[in-house]
Design an enzyme around this catalytic site. Structure first.
Site, PDB file in Angstrom:
ATOM      1  N   LYS A  48       0.822  -1.217   0.000  1.00 32.08           N
ATOM      2  CA  LYS A  48       0.000   0.000   0.000  1.00 32.08           C
ATOM      3  C   LYS A  48       0.854   1.264   0.000  1.00 32.08           C
ATOM      4  O   LYS A  48       0.417   2.310  -0.472  1.00 32.08           O
ATOM      5  CB  LYS A  48      -0.940   0.018   1.201  1.00 32.08           C
ATOM      6  CG  LYS A  48      -0.226   0.087   2.550  1.00 32.08           C
ATOM      7  CD  LYS A  48      -1.202   0.151   3.708  1.00 32.08           C
ATOM      8  CE  LYS A  48      -0.465   0.252   5.042  1.00 32.08           C
ATOM      9  NZ  LYS A  48      -1.386   0.359   6.186  1.00 32.08           N
ATOM     10  N   ARG A 142      -6.465  -0.314  18.220  1.00 30.03           N
ATOM     11  CA  ARG A 142      -7.013  -0.149  16.888  1.00 30.03           C
ATOM     12  C   ARG A 142      -7.960  -1.324  16.684  1.00 30.03           C
ATOM     13  O   ARG A 142      -8.846  -1.552  17.497  1.00 30.03           O
ATOM     14  CB  ARG A 142      -5.901  -0.058  15.827  1.00 30.03           C
ATOM     15  CG  ARG A 142      -6.363   0.650  14.548  1.00 30.03           C
ATOM     16  CD  ARG A 142      -5.261   0.787  13.515  1.00 30.03           C
ATOM     17  NE  ARG A 142      -4.911  -0.496  12.912  1.00 30.03           N
ATOM     18  CZ  ARG A 142      -4.046  -0.634  11.904  1.00 30.03           C
ATOM     19  NH1 ARG A 142      -3.432   0.434  11.423  1.00 30.03           N
ATOM     20  NH2 ARG A 142      -3.778  -1.822  11.409  1.00 30.03           N
TER      21      ARG A 142
END
Length: 370
Positions: A48, A142
């Site tokens: 990414k 998270r």
């Protein structure tokens, strides 16, 4: 050495552009693979950071266990290449994208029972078996199951009730949101979770995914717990480990270079003249008065590389970044090795965050060198 301009082709080549050196990328991947193999840890290649650009992603094929991204759009491009390496989605899925997830990827990280159920249904419709890595939150706050009993219940459900899912493993994330360090003790928590899952489902699981590049530091420090057998590496392969203060001679920190062109050179004061307010982004900026000096402007700005111009490091270490607006970056070239003039090219090393922005804009060209 062959040069190839990709993705942003035009009838002419102008600045700014990024240069990607594939041989240096291969060197970094090989160096980290060698060190991970000592501890029986495999690498997931996270693409990414360079927007999943196909010419670069091909370097990972056959060299990693999975090619991974958080963006299905990127992985779909890689799927069309028909590479031998399976694809992993490393962002927990939206309910609206489960059909595409199953079509594109063989494996994904997941943490929500309702979405996992939808993935099973999507896999059943497509006649596929989709692999799941259950995410455990061990403190970074998270994604991941916080209540471990709920995690164990979901592991049993995948194992016993979902015919089109395969429980491949367990994973965690550290350092990306909560800044939690991947200490041996933290990673041991994940190994303990793995042990409990295996006890409950009465078999071994394949993957214990101990996080990303931040967890690599623990491995290089020879302190990674036995049982962690996978790391998801993006930044460390692409940029080295300079973010963490490690200048390792076996890792290149210049796989990617940014080439810019000078559009103005003037001798000016270093402190703005007049009543000051906020900058173009609404920030109150402090300036240092170092007297009259020579300043150059290059045609690139925060619109191209994000909000951190100071992460740009000129190859000429005597050139300093003073700041930037959306379209211009201002440099102190007073002590540059050579006198700077309009039209000169100034090259920079860049950070991981710079790279993410630069490869996601169509105003900065990319040259791939092999």
């Amino acid at each position: 050495m062959a040069n190839k301009t990709n993705r942003r082709n035009s009838s002419y080549l102008t600045y700014p552009y990024i240069v990607c050196n594939l041989n240096k990328l291969r060197d970094n991947l090989a160096a980290l693979t060698k060190r991970c193999q000592i501890y029986n840890v495999s690498i997931v290649g996270v693409i990414k950071g360079f927007n999943g650009i196909a010419e670069i992603a091909k370097v990972y094929d056959g060299k990693v266990d999975f090619i991974a991204s958080s963006r299905l759009e990127q992985l779909n491009v890689i799927k069309e290449l028909n590479l031998q390496t399976p694809l992993m989605c490393i962002r927990i899925s939206m309910p609206s994208e489960v059909d595409e997830l199953v079509r594109i990827c063989q494996i994904s990280l997941q943490s929500d029972p309702s979405v996992i159920k939808l993935i099973n249904e999507a896999a059943k419709k497509q006649g596929l078996i989709h692999k799941i890595v259950l995410m455990a939150d061990i403190g970074d706050l998270r994604e991941g199951f916080w209540n471990k009993d709920h995690l164990f219940e979901e592991a049993l459900k995948i194992e016993n009730e979902y015919d089109n899912l395969y429980l491949a493993g367990v994973g965690t994330n550290l350092g990306c949101y909560g800044s939690i360090v991947a200490t041996p003790e933290k990673l041991q928590e994940l190994v303990d979770i793995k042990d409990e899952i295996e006890k409950r489902i009465n078999r071994k699981i394949d993957i214990v995914s101990g996080g990303g590049s931040s967890s690599l530091l623990t491995l290089l420090d020879k302190k990674i717990p036995e049982g962690i057998n996978e790391l998801r590496l993006g930044e460390s392969v692409l940029m080295g480990l300079g973010t963490w203060g490690l200048d390792l001679d076996y890792l290149h920190d210049d796989v990617f270079e940014l080439w810019t062109q000078v559009v103005e050179v003037e001798t000016k004061p270093s402190f703005p003249v007049g009543q000051r307010g906020v900058d173009a982004f609404g920030n109150v900026v402090e300036y240092e008065d170092i007297g009259i000096h020579t300043r150059a402007i290059v045609s690139i700005g925060k619109l191209d590389y994000g909000n951190d111009p100071f992460a740009l490091k000129a190859f000429d270490k005597n050139i300093k970044v003073l700041g930037a607006s959306s379209d211009h970056t201002i440099l102190d070239v007073t002590n540059a090795k050579e006198p700077t003039k309009v039209g000169d090219i100034i090259k920079f090393k860049i950070s991981y965050s710079n790279l993410i922005y630069l490869t996601n804009t169509n105003t900065v060209r990319l040259i791939v060198r092999d």
